[in-house]
Design an enzyme around this catalytic site. Sequence first.
Site, PDB file in Angstrom:
ATOM      1  CB  CYS A 362      41.364  39.358  41.298  1.00  0.00           C
ATOM      2  SG  CYS A 362      43.338  39.180  40.826  1.00  0.00           S
ATOM      3  CD  GLU A 363      34.895  37.042  40.393  1.00  0.00           C
ATOM      4  OE1 GLU A 363      35.031  37.966  40.516  1.00  0.00           O
ATOM      5  OE2 GLU A 363      33.849  36.842  40.681  1.00  0.00           O
TER       6      GLU A 363
END
Length: 434
Positions: A362-363
Amino acid sequence: MFVNDCLNVNAEGHLTIGGCDTVELAKKYGTPLYVLDENVIRSTCKSYVSSIEKHYNGNGLALYASKALSCKALCELAAEEKMGLDVVSGGELYTALKAGFPVEKIHFHGNNKTYDELNFALDNNIGKIVVDNLTELETINSLCVEKGKIQKIALRIKPGVDAHTHDFIRTGQIDSKFGFALETGEAMEAVKESIKLSNVELTELHCHIGSQIFDIDPFVTAAEIMMDFIRAIKDETSHIVTELNLGGGFGIKYTNKDNPTAYDNYMNSVSRAVHAKAEQYGIPVPFIYIEPGRSIVGEAGITLYTVGAVKTIPNVRTYVSIDGGMCDNIRYALYQSEYTVVTANKADKEPDTVVTVAGKCCESGDLIQENTKIVNAKPGDILAVLSTGAYNYSMASNYNRIPKPPIVMVNNGEDRLIVKRETYEDLIKNDIDL
Ligand code: LLP
């Protein structure tokens, strides 16, 4: 055909490593999967050992810098190949000890070794502690007084050499957190302090100018500066430093743009400089240490992933998402490192599509490579990222609670697991039940 010699393509058009079909390996062990070719690692170790034999008459030792990839199997392999070991933390030291690595051949590095780590090293009689600062020097001496022992030490020196590499992995210049600077007089002060102390024995000077370096010149310059310092020490204190550690840093091939020179060429030029200075100054040629890490394991390793979502954003780019990412290879996110990506199950085809390989974290910055040309990849295809043997597993994290991949060692068509895949249970094993 590929950047790494250990890779090939078989009759099915699949990428092979060390004679093993990568698609079969992915099936057998799952993905993401780190794969290492044992022959490549062993022959690189041998080339360092024989280079020292040739250029220093065997008066030296190559230490494997285990920060590149530390696990028991690699420590065992390094010992079998008659290498020493550079460890940089209590954890790397523990791994080496558990692998039965000969303690006298271990060098302990680090710019801020803790009291517990120093205690641990001293209690295990490790060969050399590479001292980074005066606080550490005093701690080692007082621990040795308590324990009634003498510890051999090296001093880490910043030779002031600027090697052309990424800022974060450059270490030899004055503005570096590592070691004692020559220019400020700090290094000479540390030498004098070491000589005064009762329970340490200063035998070695150490320098390391950076990593992924292709030029030979900075290594030669650093060696000359260190020899000058050995002479200055003799002149000022009469103390003879008998060992010189010239660090690691030899560059490897990540893409076809990289053009590393044979290690023997570094050795040749550096050894000429060391011998010339020794003769000029009338001092003995020191026992030489080198500390290669990346070049031992880097090109021997690949990472296999399975392609999941493929997302084309018209006029922007195509994201090919894989089942790993920055959690198993943070080097693009951290240094924009270039890699070669191959569609392993279509390795006989010409690359035809420019894509961005994205991880599953999640980046937004979780990318493995941008704008790289690969054979058009579809969900279910296997991607291989090449030259991932160094600083991938060792820099892996559990971000997003993703378990770390296993490592498989291949050798002439045989494969064996050397590090297991982490399980979900491993992820919660330290969580306390309330
Ligand atoms: N000796 C010392 C004291 C070092 O600090 C290093 C690497 C080595 C030896 C081994 O250098 P090598 O032969 O592997 O270049 N995480 C970065 C690399 C950091 C290197 C740190 N020190 C990367 O992924 O590129």
